[in-house]
Structure formats: C-alpha cells, structure tokens
Design an enzyme around this catalytic site. Structure first.
Site, short mmCIF file in Angstrom:
data_model
loop_
_atom_site.label_atom_id
_atom_site.label_comp_id
_atom_site.label_asym_id
_atom_site.label_seq_id
_atom_site.Cartn_x
_atom_site.Cartn_y
_atom_site.Cartn_z
N LYS A 102 -30.87 68.27 -71.63
CA LYS A 102 -30.39 69.16 -72.03
C LYS A 102 -28.79 69.30 -72.12
CE LYS A 102 -32.18 72.47 -68.97
NZ LYS A 102 -32.96 71.50 -68.24
N ARG A 156 -34.03 80.99 -68.08
CA ARG A 156 -35.07 80.25 -67.41
C ARG A 156 -36.59 81.07 -67.26
NH1 ARG A 156 -31.54 75.95 -65.47
NH2 ARG A 156 -32.83 74.10 -64.79
N ARG A 173 -31.20 59.42 -61.94
CA ARG A 173 -29.75 60.38 -61.75
C ARG A 173 -29.50 60.66 -60.43
NH1 ARG A 173 -29.75 66.09 -64.82
NH2 ARG A 173 -30.63 66.68 -62.97
N ARG A 179 -26.18 64.94 -56.46
CA ARG A 179 -26.64 66.51 -56.59
C ARG A 179 -27.74 66.62 -55.58
NH1 ARG A 179 -28.04 68.49 -62.51
NH2 ARG A 179 -29.71 69.79 -61.54
N ARG A 225 -39.07 71.55 -58.32
CA ARG A 225 -38.31 71.99 -59.98
C ARG A 225 -39.35 71.98 -61.08
NH1 ARG A 225 -33.46 68.23 -59.71
NH2 ARG A 225 -32.70 69.27 -61.77
#
Ligand code: AMP
Length: 192
Positions: free
Chosen positions: A14, A90, A129, A135, A146
């Site tokens: 995204k 969401r 990532r 993160r 998630r």
C-alpha cells in the site's frame, strides 16, 4: 477532486504504490499507520495509546481512528483537492464514516485499489521489512495477529466496495512498475 482508497493486507505494498500514485495524480496522502507512528516517535499521548494496539497487531478503536481522520481532513485544506487514503478504512464502520465525512464535503470515494497478495508472500515481505524498519509490529507473532485481524475485520470491505461498484482488485505481486501499471490501467475510467 479525486479520492482514492488504497486497500490491502499488511505487506501488500500500500505504502509503495501510494507513493507512486501521489506522483502520478498529485493527491494528498493520508497514511493512518504513518500518522500513528509519527505520534509514537514524538511520544505524544495519542502515540502512547496507539502503541498499545499497534505493538500487539490490533486495530486502533474505530471511534478514535475516525476522530483522527476527521481532524486530519479538517486541518489540511489541501485535502479538498483529493486524497489517497492509505490504510483507512480498515473496518466497515470506518468505511461508513468516511462516506459520511466526504459527503459532508460534497464528495465521495471514487475508487478503491485492492492489492491482492498471497499470505505466504505477505509474511515473507513483512519479516524482511522488519529487519530494516525497526517497526514494533514487524515480528512473526505480531504479523500473524495482523493477518488474522485483516482477514476478520478488514477483508469484508472488499465486498462492501464491490457492492458500491468501486473495487479494483489488482494482483499485488511482481515488480513495483508492473503493479503500478496495472493500477493505472484499471483506474483509467474512474476520474471525473
Ligand atoms: P499500517 O502502517 O497501515 O500497516 O498500520 C500499522 C498499524 O497501525 C496497524 O496494524 C494498526 O494497529 C494501526 N492502524 C493503521 N491504520 C488503522 C486504521 N484505519 N484503523 C485502526 N488501526 C489502524
């Protein structure tokens, strides 16, 4: 005026595709994830609340998230010319709230780009990532949460926007350019 929702599971690309779309269409970018991470980095009160949810892979409660989004629209007049919503809505409740917020401004969601990627590839991308992003939510346990949250709470939006005739499903694997070209092709006739 053109409002675009970029929709997809965590790790579906995204953010990457939103960046390309901003260059192409000159729209204002609202990434709710980035906005929350900015609050966390500045250690604001909202950041502390948000981190409780984000680090576990849960969604921020709808009423809080909707208030934040409304405030962002109100305090940035450039949004009147058009926005890329990246990571919002969401939930169905958020989608309904977005519809109302835009209607109040005499506007609407013009199109929804849904980046479709297999779960296995999502996990692989997110772990990769995590090695660079720092993160708090790019670790295996949180990633699994998630994805579960996405499948339960967010995936139903696909049907919601299909029913509104706005959903553009795009194969989200391949090179960044290939995916971007498919999006551009698919959105060709959605601009007023
Ligand atoms: P993202 O950067 O879009 O992957 O978002 C990272 C995290 O921020 C998500 O896992 C949620 O915890 C939170 N978040 C971002 N956008 C929303 C939203 N629209 N509703 C609820 N939580 C959100």
């Amino acid at each position: 005026m053109y409002n675009l929702v970029v929709f997809g599971a965590p790790g579906s690309g995204k953010g990457t595709q939103s960046a390309r779309l901003i260059d192409e269409y000159g729209l204002y970018h609202i990434s709710t994830g980035e906005l929350l991470r900015d609050h966390i980095a500045r250690d604001t009160q909202l950041g502390r609340v948000a981190n409780e949810y984000i680090s576990k892979g849960h969604l921020i409660p709808d009423n809080l998230m909707i208030d934040i989004l409304e405030h962002t629209l109100e305090s940035n007049p450039e949004t009147a010319a058009g926005v890329i919503f990246d990571g919002f809505p969401r939930t169905i409740e958020q989608a309904k709230a977005l519809k109302e917020m835009l209607a109040k401004r005499g506007s609407k969601v013009h199109a929804v780009v849904g980046l479709e990627v297999e779960d296995e590839e999502l996990v692989e991308r997110l772990l990769k990532r995590g090695l660079e992003s720092g993160r708090s939510d790019d670790n295996l346990e949180t990633i699994n949460n998630r994805l579960e949250v996405y499948n339960k709470q967010t995936a139903p939006l696909r049907e919601y926007y299909q029913n509104e005739g706005k959903y553009h499903g795009i194969k989200g694997s391949g090179s960044i350019d290939e995916i971007f070209n498919s999006i551009r092709e698919s959105l060709k006739d959605t601009k007023e």
